[in-house]
Design an enzyme around this catalytic site. Structure first.
Site, PDB file in Angstrom:
ATOM      1  N   ARG A  95       1.736 -24.430 -64.994  1.00  0.00           N
ATOM      2  CA  ARG A  95       1.365 -23.050 -65.256  1.00  0.00           C
ATOM      3  C   ARG A  95       1.808 -22.345 -63.969  1.00  0.00           C
ATOM      4  NH1 ARG A  95      -1.618 -26.143 -68.887  1.00  0.00           N
ATOM      5  NH2 ARG A  95      -2.301 -24.774 -70.895  1.00  0.00           N
ATOM      6  N   HIS A  98      -3.475 -20.591 -63.179  1.00  0.00           N
ATOM      7  CA  HIS A  98      -4.235 -21.371 -63.821  1.00  0.00           C
ATOM      8  C   HIS A  98      -3.723 -22.844 -64.352  1.00  0.00           C
ATOM      9  CE1 HIS A  98      -6.994 -17.996 -64.859  1.00  0.00           C
ATOM     10  NE2 HIS A  98      -5.874 -17.512 -64.768  1.00  0.00           N
ATOM     11  N   ARG A 135      -9.518 -24.180 -73.038  1.00  0.00           N
ATOM     12  CA  ARG A 135      -9.241 -24.677 -71.791  1.00  0.00           C
ATOM     13  C   ARG A 135     -10.028 -23.898 -70.525  1.00  0.00           C
ATOM     14  NH1 ARG A 135      -5.009 -23.900 -67.908  1.00  0.00           N
ATOM     15  NH2 ARG A 135      -4.339 -25.681 -66.701  1.00  0.00           N
ATOM     16  N   ASN A 171     -11.640 -15.029 -68.399  1.00  0.00           N
ATOM     17  CA  ASN A 171     -12.089 -15.391 -66.916  1.00  0.00           C
ATOM     18  C   ASN A 171     -13.662 -15.518 -67.366  1.00  0.00           C
ATOM     19  OD1 ASN A 171      -9.578 -16.033 -66.082  1.00  0.00           O
ATOM     20  ND2 ASN A 171      -9.543 -13.877 -64.962  1.00  0.00           N
ATOM     21  N   ARG A 381       0.193  -8.045 -70.201  1.00  0.00           N
ATOM     22  CA  ARG A 381      -0.090  -9.508 -70.548  1.00  0.00           C
ATOM     23  C   ARG A 381       0.562 -10.047 -71.837  1.00  0.00           C
ATOM     24  NH1 ARG A 381      -6.418 -10.845 -70.220  1.00  0.00           N
ATOM     25  NH2 ARG A 381      -5.487 -13.148 -70.094  1.00  0.00           N
ATOM     26  N   ARG A 392       7.729 -23.049 -70.006  1.00  0.00           N
ATOM     27  CA  ARG A 392       6.905 -24.299 -69.806  1.00  0.00           C
ATOM     28  C   ARG A 392       7.182 -25.190 -70.763  1.00  0.00           C
ATOM     29  NH1 ARG A 392       1.656 -25.556 -69.954  1.00  0.00           N
ATOM     30  NH2 ARG A 392       0.983 -23.979 -71.579  1.00  0.00           N
TER      31      ARG A 392
END
Ligand code: HDD
Length: 723
Positions: A95, A98, A135, A171, A381, A392
């Site tokens: 990533r 993070h 996570r 967060n 975002r 990814r």
């Protein structure tokens, strides 16, 4: 630690499976291959195309039949080649932020339905149990970096709801460094290792980070949080989670509400001290990961209350800050948090890569009844997360087992690399002549955007109130306890000491003058910067509740799952050992026996090591598992044990270090003599002198953690609020 924690298993594996299953776990079983069972059932290794492998250790080679000499390996060995090909391609891009994280399964239960705010099933139906995957992460470090670095922690939750996946990508700090998503690459580039030498790893203590923080004034509030104890949590189980951005809820009447999401840990909010965090980063880089798994293994399932702060649309402009500005909190004395649910984390993944590494979150993943606000950070975002998953994981990332929803998925998105699903039928478009897969009308659960009235001109700017950057930075600092303020001062002193460019540390000390003059003075003094004779901006002096972590003690006093080291050497007093060991276990804390060696330690009367009937097995020796790995220490009595410990530099260091890290230390009998030998400091006195039968192990509120009467209690183990 591992061996012991497995021995401590509270539930058998089978019972655990029954207790922790849910719709998502059952869904994952479709893809789960039980390699242990495969071996037991006599299914040996095969190639990926299913052919049985005769030898998994040797590449096909030429052998000289006369000399027995082994010649070159043969490229024709398709079995060895496949194994190496597969290995060569094991890594995917980590990533971009993070990268370092760990995930676990759990479930969400709604405790209070809120139809007055939303139509979302997950927030209105209290009979549901919604599977979740969470996570936790650090932001800046790469995948192999340490857990306990000073950094913001990610707290990302995927709810597998009956209406589709809903992600809260949050967060452990309620605000952010930037107001506008366009600045994200800059703040991350500035924080990540510097471009010329890729140094430092997982640290904000460098020139570029603080250069950016000074020049980018909207980061001021957030960097105050990042320098507080919130950035060095004791455990993922002991930190809050925040959705940070402003989302919206819409009810059946079409009324819209602005909302912020909160997770509050049942165990309270606790942090490490900085020296401890630094040492742990070397001694056990997996500290937080192992802590989470150990707790779940032992049945001490982490629980978080789920809360919302709600502002009706009509009140959007009632505040002196913009409620769509992600660098601002909604102070809880103005907008209280309403608790409406809870999440329990109760199951470790079966395999890290397919679950934790491949899980992919998107802020844009909401379900009907939940929507977005015009928060400019959130808007960006919503683009970025989906996009990054394609790099990814590939275009079909949503088909991966951990990411696919538990409700039906049907559409005409097709093909692309690594497509898994096979759709039957003759059409792949809408509308089609058979009427296959029509969209859902809103009345039947189709997602609906809030019908927001829009008019305006295109500009590159944010709202007027976004321009104020210091009020809440002061509010946060003023609301901290004296201990927390001191830690903030020390954190700045550490960070700016690592900046060798005077422009950077001089300017940053000037910036601190905009927040609090005493803070600026203390930091400037330490890092060799000069500051003006008076504050550049007066501190408004206002405070509010629930910014200090002292406002988040455990719901019920508990030391459940805390790790306590019992320090012994040959000649220890068995009775005082056993009473504490029993009391620790009874409180569901985790006792570890630490001695001069990992092996049998002999009690009083058996020091000659001939009779081992009363001996106790030490789990670790002093250098094997350091005091940093524990929440508290206990030293039983025993003359010989005390003499041996007092003569051991390692044992003395053990106790002194724990004392320096403000940990509770309990001792009885001759254990007290060793303790006094180890920690003789002016003003230090023992809180209580108990005899061994009176040992208590409990949780109490301790605000000042020195070794005096009102804090660390000798004889009884009392955990403190911030540890
Ligand atoms: Fe982000 C990952 C949290 C702003 C772009 N972010 C990521 C993760 C968390 C957050 C917890 C890790 C998810 C996981 O475990 O897989 N990010 C936040 C919060 C923010 C925030 C709380 C501010 C409110 N992020 C933010 C912005 C952008 C991104 C403004 C881009 C414009 N974030 C990403 C990303 C990541 C990511 C590049 C990297 C890996 C991923 O998404 O899946 O897209």
């Amino acid at each position: 630690m591992e061996a012991l924690s497995h021995a401590k298993h509270a539930v058998t594996e089978k019972a655990h499976d029954v207790m922790t299953t849910n719709a998502k776990i059952q869904d994952l079983q479709r893809d789960t291959q039980d390699t242990v069972k495969a071996t037991n059932d006599g299914v040996g290794q095969t190639t990926d195309h299913g052919v049985k492998i005769p030898d998994a250790d040797h590449w096909l080679k030429i052998v000289n039949p006369e000399t027995g000499r082994i010649g070159p390996a043969l490229l024709e060995d398709q079995i060895a080649r496949e194994k190496i090909h597969s290995f060569d391609h094991e890594r995917i891009p980590e990533r971009v932020v993070h990268a370092r994280g760990t995930g676990v399964h759990g479930y969400f239960k709604l405790t209070r339905a809120i139809p007055e705010y939303t139509t979302a099933g997950v927030l209105t139906d209290t009979s549901r149990t919604t599977p979740t995957f969470v996570r936790f992460s650090t932001v800046l470090g790469s995948r192999g970096s340490a857990d306990t670095v000073r950094d913001v922690r990610g707290f990302a939750t995927k709810f597998y709801t009956e209406e589709g996946n809903w992600d809260i990508v949050g967060n452990n700090i309620p605000v952010f460094f930037i107001q506008d998503a366009m600045k994200f690459p800059d703040v991350i580039h500035a924080g990540k290792p510097e471009p010329h030498n890729e140094v430092p790893q997982a640290q904000t203590a460098h020139n570029n980070f603080w250069d950016f923080q000074f020049l980018h004034t909207e980061a001021t509030h957030m960097f105050m949080w990042a320098m507080s104890d919130r950035a060095i949590p004791r455990s993922y189980r002991m930190m809050q989670g925040f959705g940070v951005n402003t989302f919206t809820l819409t009810n059946a009447q079409g009324e819209r509400f602005f909302v912020k999401f909160h997770w509050i840990p049942e165990l309270g909010v606790h942090s490490l001290v900085w020296d401890e965090a630094l040492k742990l980063a070397g001694q056990d880089p997996d500290f937080h990961r192992k802590d989470l798994l150990e707790a779940i293994d032992n049945g001490a399932y982490p629980l978080y209350r789920f809360g919302i702060q709600v502002i009706p649309e009509a009140k959007e402009h009632d505040f002196d800050f913009d409620i769509l500005d992600a660098t601002k909190v909604w102070p809880e004395d103005l907008v209280p948090v309403e608790i409406i649910g809870e999440m329990v984390l109760n199951r470790a993944p079966d395999e890290f890569f397919p679950e934790t590494e491949q899980v992919a979150f998107c802020t844009s993943h909401v379900v009907p009844g939940i929507g977005f606000s015009d928060d400019p950070l959130l808007q960006g975002r919503n683009f970025s997360y989906f996009d990054t998953q394609i790099t990814r994981l590939g275009k079909n990332w949503q088909e991966l087992p951990i990411n696919r929803p538990v409700c039906p998925v049907m559409n005409f998105n097709r093909d692309g690399a690594l497509r898994h699903r096979i759709s039957k039928g003759t059409v792949n478009y809408w509308p089609n002549r058979m009427g296959v897969a029509p969209p859902h009308p809103v009345a039947q659960g189709g997602f609906i955007e809030f019908q927001q009235k829009m008019a305006g001109i295109k500009v590159r700017m944010n709202g007027e109130k976004f321009k104020e950057h210091y009020n809440q930075a002061q509010l946060f600092y003023n609301s901290l306890s004296e201990t927390e303020k001191l830690h903030v001062t020390n954190a700045f002193a550490f960070e700016l000491d690592h900046c060798d460019d005077p422009i950077v540390y001089e300017r940053m000390c000037l910036r601190l003058c905009d927040i609090d003059y005493d803070l600026a003075r203390a930091v400037a003094e330490k890092v060799g910067a000069s500051i003006p004779d008076a504050p550049t901006r007066p501190n408004h002096g206002k405070t509010t509740t629930r910014l200090s972590q002292f406002d988040f003690p455990p719901e019920k006093p508990t030391i459940k799952s805390r790790r306590i080291a019992i320090i012994i050497a040959d000649g220890f007093n068995k009775a005082s050992f056993e009473v504490a060991h029993k009391a620790i276990k009874a409180a569901s804390a985790v006792p570890f026996v630490i001695g001069p060696r990992r092996g049998k330690i002999y009690p009083e009367g058996a020091e000659d090591r001939k009779d081992d009937s009363g001996a106790v097995q030490a789990d670790h020796h002093f250098e094997g598992l350091r005091s940093t790995m524990f929440d508290a220490l206990y030293i039983p009595g025993g003359l010989q044990s005390s003499i041996i410990l007092s003569a051991s530099g390692r044992a003395i260091h053990y106790v002194r270090e724990a004392f320096g890290h403000l940990k509770t230390i309990g001792a009885v009998g001759e254990g007290v003599d060793f303790l006094k030998n180890a920690v003789i400091l002016p003003g230090v006195e023992l809180a209580e002198d108990l005899n061994s039968s009176e040992v208590k192990v409990s949780y109490g509120v301790v605000t000042q953690r020195t070794f005096g009467k009102d804090d660390n209690t000798v004889g009884s183990m009392v955990m403190s609020t911030t540890k």
